[in-house]
Scaffold this active site. Structure first.
Site, PDB file in Angstrom:
ATOM      1  N   PHE A 187      16.605   0.167   8.664  1.00 51.98           N
ATOM      2  CA  PHE A 187      15.146   0.161   8.510  1.00 51.98           C
ATOM      3  C   PHE A 187      14.421   0.101   9.855  1.00 51.98           C
ATOM      4  O   PHE A 187      13.245   0.439   9.927  1.00 51.98           O
ATOM      5  CB  PHE A 187      14.685  -1.089   7.733  1.00 51.98           C
ATOM      6  N   ASP A 230      -4.306  14.399   6.945  1.00 52.88           N
ATOM      7  CA  ASP A 230      -4.020  14.075   5.540  1.00 52.88           C
ATOM      8  C   ASP A 230      -3.823  15.334   4.705  1.00 52.88           C
ATOM      9  O   ASP A 230      -4.413  16.371   4.978  1.00 52.88           O
ATOM     10  CB  ASP A 230      -5.182  13.264   4.936  1.00 52.88           C
ATOM     11  N   GLY A 266      11.385  -6.967   8.247  1.00 51.89           N
ATOM     12  CA  GLY A 266      10.192  -6.157   7.976  1.00 51.89           C
ATOM     13  C   GLY A 266       9.874  -6.082   6.481  1.00 51.89           C
ATOM     14  O   GLY A 266      10.535  -6.721   5.647  1.00 51.89           O
ATOM     15  N   LYS A 269      11.520  10.910  12.367  1.00 57.34           N
ATOM     16  CA  LYS A 269      12.257  10.827  11.084  1.00 57.34           C
ATOM     17  C   LYS A 269      13.126  12.070  10.897  1.00 57.34           C
ATOM     18  O   LYS A 269      14.292  11.970  10.512  1.00 57.34           O
ATOM     19  CB  LYS A 269      11.277  10.689   9.910  1.00 57.34           C
ATOM     20  N   ASN A 317      -4.137   0.755   8.562  1.00 54.26           N
ATOM     21  CA  ASN A 317      -4.296   2.206   8.429  1.00 54.26           C
ATOM     22  C   ASN A 317      -4.069   2.651   6.992  1.00 54.26           C
ATOM     23  O   ASN A 317      -4.618   3.646   6.551  1.00 54.26           O
ATOM     24  CB  ASN A 317      -3.250   2.930   9.295  1.00 54.26           C
ATOM     25  N   ASN A 318      -3.204   1.930   6.296  1.00 55.20           N
ATOM     26  CA  ASN A 318      -2.779   2.379   4.960  1.00 55.20           C
ATOM     27  C   ASN A 318      -3.691   1.826   3.876  1.00 55.20           C
ATOM     28  O   ASN A 318      -4.339   0.798   4.048  1.00 55.20           O
ATOM     29  CB  ASN A 318      -1.323   1.992   4.707  1.00 55.20           C
ATOM     30  N   SER A 375      11.340   9.426   5.104  1.00 59.60           N
ATOM     31  CA  SER A 375       9.974   9.359   4.563  1.00 59.60           C
ATOM     32  C   SER A 375       9.574  10.704   3.981  1.00 59.60           C
ATOM     33  O   SER A 375      10.009  11.759   4.472  1.00 59.60           O
ATOM     34  CB  SER A 375       9.032   9.007   5.723  1.00 59.60           C
ATOM     35  N   TYR A 404       5.688  10.449  14.870  1.00 56.86           N
ATOM     36  CA  TYR A 404       6.417   9.578  13.931  1.00 56.86           C
ATOM     37  C   TYR A 404       7.272  10.428  12.986  1.00 56.86           C
ATOM     38  O   TYR A 404       8.473  10.202  12.811  1.00 56.86           O
ATOM     39  CB  TYR A 404       5.442   8.695  13.132  1.00 56.86           C
ATOM     40  N   PHE A 441       8.342   7.466  -0.729  1.00 58.28           N
ATOM     41  CA  PHE A 441       6.967   7.931  -0.882  1.00 58.28           C
ATOM     42  C   PHE A 441       6.037   6.794  -0.397  1.00 58.28           C
ATOM     43  O   PHE A 441       6.177   6.368   0.735  1.00 58.28           O
ATOM     44  CB  PHE A 441       6.768   8.514  -2.294  1.00 58.28           C
TER      45      PHE A 441
HETATM   46  P1  NAD Z   1       8.175  -2.766   9.161  1.00 63.75           P
HETATM   47  O1  NAD Z   1       7.488  -2.514  10.447  1.00 63.75           O
HETATM   48  O2  NAD Z   1       7.646  -3.838   8.279  1.00 63.75           O
HETATM   49  O3  NAD Z   1       9.730  -3.061   9.416  1.00 63.75           O
HETATM   50  C1  NAD Z   1      10.440  -2.462  10.478  1.00 63.75           C
HETATM   51  C2  NAD Z   1      11.131  -3.570  11.246  1.00 63.75           C
HETATM   52  O4  NAD Z   1      11.841  -2.987  12.354  1.00 63.75           O
HETATM   53  C3  NAD Z   1      10.157  -4.595  11.834  1.00 63.75           C
HETATM   54  O5  NAD Z   1      10.523  -5.888  11.424  1.00 63.75           O
HETATM   55  C4  NAD Z   1      10.299  -4.417  13.358  1.00 63.75           C
HETATM   56  O6  NAD Z   1      10.133  -5.637  14.050  1.00 63.75           O
HETATM   57  C5  NAD Z   1      11.714  -3.846  13.461  1.00 63.75           C
HETATM   58  N1  NAD Z   1      11.940  -3.064  14.680  1.00 63.75           N
HETATM   59  C6  NAD Z   1      11.175  -2.057  15.198  1.00 63.75           C
HETATM   60  N2  NAD Z   1      11.724  -1.622  16.344  1.00 63.75           N
HETATM   61  C7  NAD Z   1      12.858  -2.326  16.552  1.00 63.75           C
HETATM   62  C8  NAD Z   1      13.848  -2.333  17.573  1.00 63.75           C
HETATM   63  N3  NAD Z   1      13.752  -1.536  18.637  1.00 63.75           N
HETATM   64  N4  NAD Z   1      14.893  -3.190  17.462  1.00 63.75           N
HETATM   65  C9  NAD Z   1      14.983  -4.031  16.406  1.00 63.75           C
HETATM   66  N5  NAD Z   1      14.067  -4.094  15.424  1.00 63.75           N
HETATM   67  C10 NAD Z   1      13.013  -3.243  15.495  1.00 63.75           C
HETATM   68  O7  NAD Z   1       8.224  -1.365   8.378  1.00 63.75           O
HETATM   69  P2  NAD Z   1       8.646  -1.061   6.881  1.00 63.75           P
HETATM   70  O8  NAD Z   1       7.436  -0.630   6.150  1.00 63.75           O
HETATM   71  O9  NAD Z   1       9.502  -2.142   6.332  1.00 63.75           O
HETATM   72  O10 NAD Z   1       9.517   0.252   7.134  1.00 63.75           O
HETATM   73  C11 NAD Z   1      10.933   0.204   7.247  1.00 63.75           C
HETATM   74  C12 NAD Z   1      11.425   1.607   7.545  1.00 63.75           C
HETATM   75  O11 NAD Z   1      11.016   2.478   6.486  1.00 63.75           O
HETATM   76  C13 NAD Z   1      10.880   2.214   8.830  1.00 63.75           C
HETATM   77  O12 NAD Z   1      11.901   2.952   9.462  1.00 63.75           O
HETATM   78  C14 NAD Z   1       9.783   3.132   8.344  1.00 63.75           C
HETATM   79  O13 NAD Z   1       9.569   4.209   9.222  1.00 63.75           O
HETATM   80  C15 NAD Z   1      10.339   3.598   7.026  1.00 63.75           C
HETATM   81  N6  NAD Z   1       9.318   4.022   6.066  1.00 63.75           N
HETATM   82  C16 NAD Z   1       8.281   3.197   5.768  1.00 63.75           C
HETATM   83  C17 NAD Z   1       7.295   3.617   4.889  1.00 63.75           C
HETATM   84  C18 NAD Z   1       6.114   2.738   4.571  1.00 63.75           C
HETATM   85  O14 NAD Z   1       5.090   3.267   4.109  1.00 63.75           O
HETATM   86  N7  NAD Z   1       6.174   1.427   4.774  1.00 63.75           N
HETATM   87  C19 NAD Z   1       7.376   4.871   4.292  1.00 63.75           C
HETATM   88  C20 NAD Z   1       8.458   5.685   4.611  1.00 63.75           C
HETATM   89  C21 NAD Z   1       9.429   5.257   5.504  1.00 63.75           C
HETATM   90  C1  WQD Z   2      -2.976   7.091   1.175  1.00 62.37           C
HETATM   91  C2  WQD Z   2      -4.247   7.780   0.692  1.00 62.37           C
HETATM   92  C3  WQD Z   2      -5.667   8.485   2.486  1.00 62.37           C
HETATM   93  C4  WQD Z   2      -6.685   4.485   3.940  1.00 62.37           C
HETATM   94  C5  WQD Z   2       1.459   7.117   5.266  1.00 62.37           C
HETATM   95  C6  WQD Z   2       2.307   7.844   6.275  1.00 62.37           C
HETATM   96  C7  WQD Z   2       3.617   8.237   5.661  1.00 62.37           C
HETATM   97  C8  WQD Z   2       4.322   7.020   5.022  1.00 62.37           C
HETATM   98  C9  WQD Z   2       3.413   6.251   4.120  1.00 62.37           C
HETATM   99  C10 WQD Z   2       5.860   6.104   6.622  1.00 62.37           C
HETATM  100  C11 WQD Z   2      -4.616   9.002   1.519  1.00 62.37           C
HETATM  101  C12 WQD Z   2      -6.358   7.416   1.660  1.00 62.37           C
HETATM  102  C13 WQD Z   2      -6.155   5.531   3.226  1.00 62.37           C
HETATM  103  C14 WQD Z   2      -8.086   4.228   3.862  1.00 62.37           C
HETATM  104  C15 WQD Z   2      -8.295   6.085   2.338  1.00 62.37           C
HETATM  105  N1  WQD Z   2       4.751   6.089   6.017  1.00 62.37           N
HETATM  106  N2  WQD Z   2      -6.949   6.322   2.437  1.00 62.37           N
HETATM  107  N3  WQD Z   2      -8.826   5.043   3.053  1.00 62.37           N
HETATM  108  O1  WQD Z   2      -1.157   8.762   4.579  1.00 62.37           O
HETATM  109  O2  WQD Z   2      -0.051   8.955   2.286  1.00 62.37           O
HETATM  110  O3  WQD Z   2       1.212   7.983   4.153  1.00 62.37           O
HETATM  111  O4  WQD Z   2       2.173   5.958   4.803  1.00 62.37           O
HETATM  112  O5  WQD Z   2       6.704   6.934   6.578  1.00 62.37           O
HETATM  113  O6  WQD Z   2       4.381   8.794   6.678  1.00 62.37           O
HETATM  114  O7  WQD Z   2       1.605   9.010   6.709  1.00 62.37           O
HETATM  115  O8  WQD Z   2      -0.631   6.683   3.180  1.00 62.37           O
HETATM  116  O9  WQD Z   2      -1.834   4.618   2.606  1.00 62.37           O
HETATM  117  O10 WQD Z   2      -2.430   5.830   4.761  1.00 62.37           O
HETATM  118  O11 WQD Z   2      -3.060   6.843   2.571  1.00 62.37           O
HETATM  119  O12 WQD Z   2      -9.028   6.793   1.657  1.00 62.37           O
HETATM  120  O13 WQD Z   2      -8.623   3.324   4.519  1.00 62.37           O
HETATM  121  O14 WQD Z   2      -5.336   6.859   0.869  1.00 62.37           O
HETATM  122  O15 WQD Z   2      -6.589   9.462   2.914  1.00 62.37           O
HETATM  123  O16 WQD Z   2      -5.182   9.948   0.634  1.00 62.37           O
HETATM  124  P1  WQD Z   2      -0.237   8.207   3.564  1.00 62.37           P
HETATM  125  P2  WQD Z   2      -1.990   5.892   3.333  1.00 62.37           P
END
Ligand code: NAD
Ligand code: WQD
Length: 333
Positions: A80, A294, A10, A152, A197-198, A124, A148, A177
């Site tokens: 992860f 948000d 991932g 966590k 979405n992000n 997270s 979600y 973050f």
């Molecule tokens: P990602 O989706 O790119 O990576 C997660 C990986 O887990 C993927 O490759 C997916 O195929 C694998 N996976 C999911 N379910 C599985 C299962 N049942 N068995 C085996 N593999 C499985 O996500 P990421 O952004 O790299 O996030 C990694 C971790 O960090 C996640 O737990 C996520 O919740 C956490 N996290 C991410 C963010 C973010 O914004 N990206 C922020 C905070 C926390």
């Molecule tokens: C950032 C800012 C939006 C998209 C999410 C999860 C959080 C963590 C990280 C996993 C916000 C604005 C966004 C768009 C916008 N993930 N925005 N237009 O919401 O801070 O966090 O990802 O743990 O749990 O909730 O990140 O990138 O979605 O948004 O204006 O099309 O951008 O409103 O202010 P967020 P985000």
């Protein structure tokens, strides 16, 4: 030292594999490839010139993970693997609980059975809910607003409870973050399926011309320019934090919790302008209503990670924008 990386193909996991290999760790990865592709393994190997062992396994199926533990002895696990889309978790709560909670329980049972009791967990900033003030320290009250986030918080609880009756367990909870950016080779990055979405993935799709404009969700927050403020951190900085955490987790026991952020808050419009400036490209946008759930401001106090892990983020917003755009161009998102 040999490290098991769950979800290692991932976005954050793949960058962490690179940093671990470059520091001389042996790396074993498993993933079910639900949200990543097998070619990431080759890319990690080509960046580092080192090999990793990959298993296709699904953590919901405990027996699919057993051969990984039978064939290796691990010094620590970095966990992860999980599903991470907030909106989807509201639509499909059971999917999220079964995958994230059920999968983590299976993993921990195997870790107990094979006597590997050191784990670093991807938590997270979402566990802080709507914080009353910023910057956020690790002792802030915890709450969640969606399934979600609840997974966590529950996983943090499950891992912490393991340490109570058994002092061999060592758990590090890393609260990320907002990770953005990509590896500077352009080989590794984030490419979500469908409409992102992000914020940064959305901006990248506007930049490559796949989407016409960015919708900015609200300009009437109590922030300097009215748009939401977040702590964006380069994914390579985040990955490096895990290497420091491996050193810590193998030398302590009990639970330790760290924010991984930069300590800087940037608004949505700051990000748009920084992306435009760094890459000499225009990102058309329009103001839309606020997005449900948000919050106005969210940024870390990263002091504890600096003091206890010896880690702090190095890369600035310009670098995050340049690396994101290089990855998007090379992979035509
Ligand atoms: P990602 O989706 O790119 O990576 C997660 C990986 O887990 C993927 O490759 C997916 O195929 C694998 N996976 C999911 N379910 C599985 C299962 N049942 N068995 C085996 N593999 C499985 O996500 P990421 O952004 O790299 O996030 C990694 C971790 O960090 C996640 O737990 C996520 O919740 C956490 N996290 C991410 C963010 C973010 O914004 N990206 C922020 C905070 C926390
Ligand atoms: C950032 C800012 C939006 C998209 C999410 C999860 C959080 C963590 C990280 C996993 C916000 C604005 C966004 C768009 C916008 N993930 N925005 N237009 O919401 O801070 O966090 O990802 O743990 O749990 O909730 O990140 O990138 O979605 O948004 O204006 O099309 O951008 O409103 O202010 P967020 P985000």
């Amino acid at each position: 030292m040999k490290i098991l990386v769950t979800g290692g193909t991932g976005y954050i996991g793949s960058h962490t594999c690179v940093e671990l290999l470059q520091k001389g760790y042996e790396v074993v990865v498993f993933d079910n490839l639900y949200n990543s592709k097998m070619d990431v393994v080759d890319k990690i190997q080509s960046i580092t010139g080192k090999s990793i062992q990959f298993y296709k396994a699904d953590m919901r199926d405990k027996e699919s993970m057993r051969p990984i533990f039978e064939e290796n002895t691990f010094d620590a696990v970095i966990h992860f693997a999980g599903l991470k889309a907030v909106g989807e978790s509201v639509e499909k709560p059971l999917l999220y609980y079964k995958n994230n909670i059920g999968g983590t329980l299976n993993l921990c049972e195997l870790m107990n059975e094979y006597n590997c009791k050191k784990i670093i967990f991807s938590s997270s900033a979402t566990v802080y809910g709507a914080p009353k003030t910023v910057p956020i320290t690790e002792d802030f009250p915890l709450s969640t607003t969606n399934p979600y986030g609840s997974t966590k918080l529950m996983q943090e609880g499950i891992l912490s409870d393991l340490c109570v009756p058994d002092e061999d367990w060592s758990v590090i909870l890393l609260r990320y973050f907002n990770p953005i950016g990509a590896h500077e080779s352009g080989l590794l990055g984030e490419s979500p399926n469908g409409i992102p979405n992000n914020l940064m993935p959305y901006i990248m799709q506007v930049a490559v011309g796949k989407l016409p404009e960015l919708g900015v969700f609200g300009d009437d927050y109590d922030t300097p320019d009215g748009t939401g403020v977040r702590d964006y951190i380069h994914v390579v900085d985040l990955a490096k934090g895990h290497v420091n955490a491996v050193e810590k987790v193998t030398n302590t026991n009990g639970v330790n919790i760290y924010n991984l952020g930069t300590g800087n808050g940037y608004s949505v419009l700051d990000i748009v302008r920084a992306f435009e400036k760094a890459n000499d490209i225009t990102i058309p946008y329009s103001i839309k209503p606020r997005r449900a759930g948000d919050i106005a401001m969210c940024y870390a106090d990263p002091k504890k990670a600096k003091e206890e892990l010896g880690w702090e983020a190095q890369y600035d917003l310009k670098k995050m924008c340049e690396d994101s755009w290089r990855f998007a161009r090379m992979n035509q998102q």
